[in-house]
Scaffold this active site. Sequence first.
Site, PDB file in Angstrom:
ATOM      1  N   CYS A 277     -34.449  20.667 -22.626  1.00 33.93           N
ATOM      2  CA  CYS A 277     -33.542  19.930 -23.534  1.00 33.93           C
ATOM      3  C   CYS A 277     -34.180  18.450 -23.492  1.00 33.93           C
ATOM      4  O   CYS A 277     -34.778  18.008 -24.651  1.00 33.93           O
ATOM      5  CB  CYS A 277     -32.219  19.661 -23.660  1.00 33.93           C
ATOM      6  SG  CYS A 277     -31.645  21.481 -23.554  1.00 33.93           S
TER       7      CYS A 277
HETATM    8  C1  UGA Z   1     -28.755  18.741 -20.967  1.00 34.41           C
HETATM    9  C2  UGA Z   1     -27.497  18.119 -21.445  1.00 34.41           C
HETATM   10  O1  UGA Z   1     -26.786  17.537 -20.136  1.00 34.41           O
HETATM   11  C3  UGA Z   1     -26.570  18.606 -22.095  1.00 34.41           C
HETATM   12  O2  UGA Z   1     -25.361  17.809 -22.554  1.00 34.41           O
HETATM   13  C4  UGA Z   1     -27.021  18.987 -23.451  1.00 34.41           C
HETATM   14  O3  UGA Z   1     -26.178  20.209 -24.159  1.00 34.41           O
HETATM   15  C5  UGA Z   1     -28.355  20.116 -23.089  1.00 34.41           C
HETATM   16  O4  UGA Z   1     -29.244  19.184 -22.395  1.00 34.41           O
HETATM   17  C6  UGA Z   1     -28.926  20.578 -24.351  1.00 34.41           C
HETATM   18  O5  UGA Z   1     -29.553  19.574 -24.983  1.00 34.41           O
HETATM   19  O6  UGA Z   1     -29.005  21.757 -24.600  1.00 34.41           O
HETATM   20  P1  UGA Z   1     -29.510  20.571 -19.254  1.00 34.41           P
HETATM   21  O7  UGA Z   1     -30.531  20.339 -19.822  1.00 34.41           O
HETATM   22  O8  UGA Z   1     -29.016  21.908 -18.914  1.00 34.41           O
HETATM   23  O9  UGA Z   1     -28.357  19.839 -20.148  1.00 34.41           O
HETATM   24  O10 UGA Z   1     -29.408  19.548 -17.835  1.00 34.41           O
HETATM   25  P2  UGA Z   1     -28.748  18.416 -17.032  1.00 34.41           P
HETATM   26  O11 UGA Z   1     -27.808  18.744 -16.136  1.00 34.41           O
HETATM   27  O12 UGA Z   1     -28.392  17.458 -18.305  1.00 34.41           O
HETATM   28  O13 UGA Z   1     -30.067  17.819 -16.441  1.00 34.41           O
HETATM   29  C7  UGA Z   1     -31.271  17.736 -17.054  1.00 34.41           C
HETATM   30  C8  UGA Z   1     -32.224  17.010 -16.063  1.00 34.41           C
HETATM   31  O14 UGA Z   1     -32.047  15.699 -15.672  1.00 34.41           O
HETATM   32  C9  UGA Z   1     -32.392  17.778 -14.790  1.00 34.41           C
HETATM   33  O15 UGA Z   1     -33.708  17.937 -14.255  1.00 34.41           O
HETATM   34  C10 UGA Z   1     -31.551  16.922 -13.754  1.00 34.41           C
HETATM   35  O16 UGA Z   1     -32.319  17.079 -12.299  1.00 34.41           O
HETATM   36  C11 UGA Z   1     -31.888  15.594 -14.177  1.00 34.41           C
HETATM   37  N1  UGA Z   1     -30.988  14.623 -13.705  1.00 34.41           N
HETATM   38  C12 UGA Z   1     -29.551  14.783 -14.142  1.00 34.41           C
HETATM   39  C13 UGA Z   1     -31.440  13.627 -12.980  1.00 34.41           C
HETATM   40  O17 UGA Z   1     -32.640  13.245 -12.518  1.00 34.41           O
HETATM   41  N2  UGA Z   1     -30.390  12.714 -12.614  1.00 34.41           N
HETATM   42  C14 UGA Z   1     -29.129  12.675 -12.982  1.00 34.41           C
HETATM   43  O18 UGA Z   1     -28.360  11.766 -12.752  1.00 34.41           O
HETATM   44  C15 UGA Z   1     -28.716  13.914 -13.954  1.00 34.41           C
END
Ligand code: UGA
Length: 451
Positions: A277
């Site tokens: 995403c």
């Molecule tokens: C993300 C959004 O959080 C959802 O709200 C959205 O619906 C979704 O995309 C989408 O568009 O379908 P997701 O991709 O499942 O969800 O994962 P996240 O938990 O948001 O993490 C994304 C990335 O960011 C991961 O690689 C994670 O390691 C990284 N991240 C997250 C960080 O590096 N630091 C943080 O503080 C949080």
Amino acid sequence: MGLKKPNISVVGAGYVGLCTAVGFASRGYRVSVCDVDEKKISKINQGVAPFHEPMLQEKLAESIQNGTLKGLVNRVDWIIEETDLTFVAVGTPSKADGSIDLQYIESSSRELGKALKNKDSYHVIVIKSTVVPGTTQNVVKPILERESKKKCGAGFGLCMNPEFLRQGSAFQDTLNAERVVIGSIDKQSGDTLENLYKGFYGAHMPSLIRTTLSTAELIKYASNAMLATKISFINTIANICEQIPGADVKVVAKAMGLDKRIGPLFLDAGLGYGGSCFPKDVKALIACSKSLGYVPELLASVEQVNKTQPLKAVKFCRERLGNLEGKKIAILGLAFKPDTDDMREARVIPIVNQLLNEGANVSAYDPIATQVAKTIFGNRISYACSALECIKNSDACIIVTEWEEFKKLTPDDYIKNMKQPVLIDGRRIYDPITYAAKLEFTAIGLGKNVE
Ligand code: UGA
């Protein structure tokens, strides 16, 4: 639709489509889910989830068994005839220039339009796929009208209803959404979807935003771009911390997060964001905005920071080991985040490619993503069956994904198993004081002399 529960259909059995389908089915709605992928549908009909997602397997099996859910291959005509409302959750991948590829949105709109032609009663089409502002109005609506020979708003309804679920908690997020956003072509379409959600959530109806189709589309991109910005922002602060003796980004983030205007979430510095995403959506929003005549420089920087961030893990290895030729580097974590086997845009990909370019031997371990990794790296790296096997005789270890089981490894586990205990904490899972006292420890966002 009255008091009777409407029948629901979903086109596209990916994360969003299947979680939506199983979510409604688990609350007693009759749901049919349609996909072009025969293998996927056959698994679903056997009660087997086609991807790993907590709770989904159990709820899917239950819904198939009690007959509330069924999968269909290419039967858009049937689902239009037999159901009242159809969610469209097909993929919108990136093209080479970063803009989104609408081919699946277009092909499913054609199929839906053809089927709507033969339907007498009112039906609502709901776009759930992430599409750039203007798509539902300017691409979906004309195709539906042309193929159905009906007028949108009269013969059928049209809504845009973005999805905010996160992988790893996708099913839970479907059942307990924080907000419902409904963009609609007219009042009747929006009211129909609003009533469906009111029935689905009952007393726990989340905050509801009713708006235009384009605003609903932009809300999804703006939300993901904001979260990606928070991550690149804190990674920038982490990079500054590394230049300041004694500084620690974790403490900075914790203190910042206590300010209600900032909030504590999504301020975990690390190796950057991956997944299906954020990378795709930030690129698509940049491309969409440019095509409309505005260059969003902030978002370009967010993307740039995310591109360079994972390579810092390799730089840290080089700083500790010198030339990486022939060195054994252990990688803990392959999935783009914990609790999923998804490796789309996983930060480990640029890290491993760079390590291999520099002649290192890479051994990797992930609790569940190894099979997926094999399709990406093949035999260019070796795969271990446990974290301890992975770090055995290695010259350095990089924590790439913050799985719970890695948090339990002690400094002694590293000392006993590695050739030299060089540990790079790319996700800030270890206490720097404890680990730096016993190991050659480097972490993202840690000023040099915190050891
Ligand atoms: C993300 C959004 O959080 C959802 O709200 C959205 O619906 C979704 O995309 C989408 O568009 O379908 P997701 O991709 O499942 O969800 O994962 P996240 O938990 O948001 O993490 C994304 C990335 O960011 C991961 O690689 C994670 O390691 C990284 N991240 C997250 C960080 O590096 N630091 C943080 O503080 C949080």
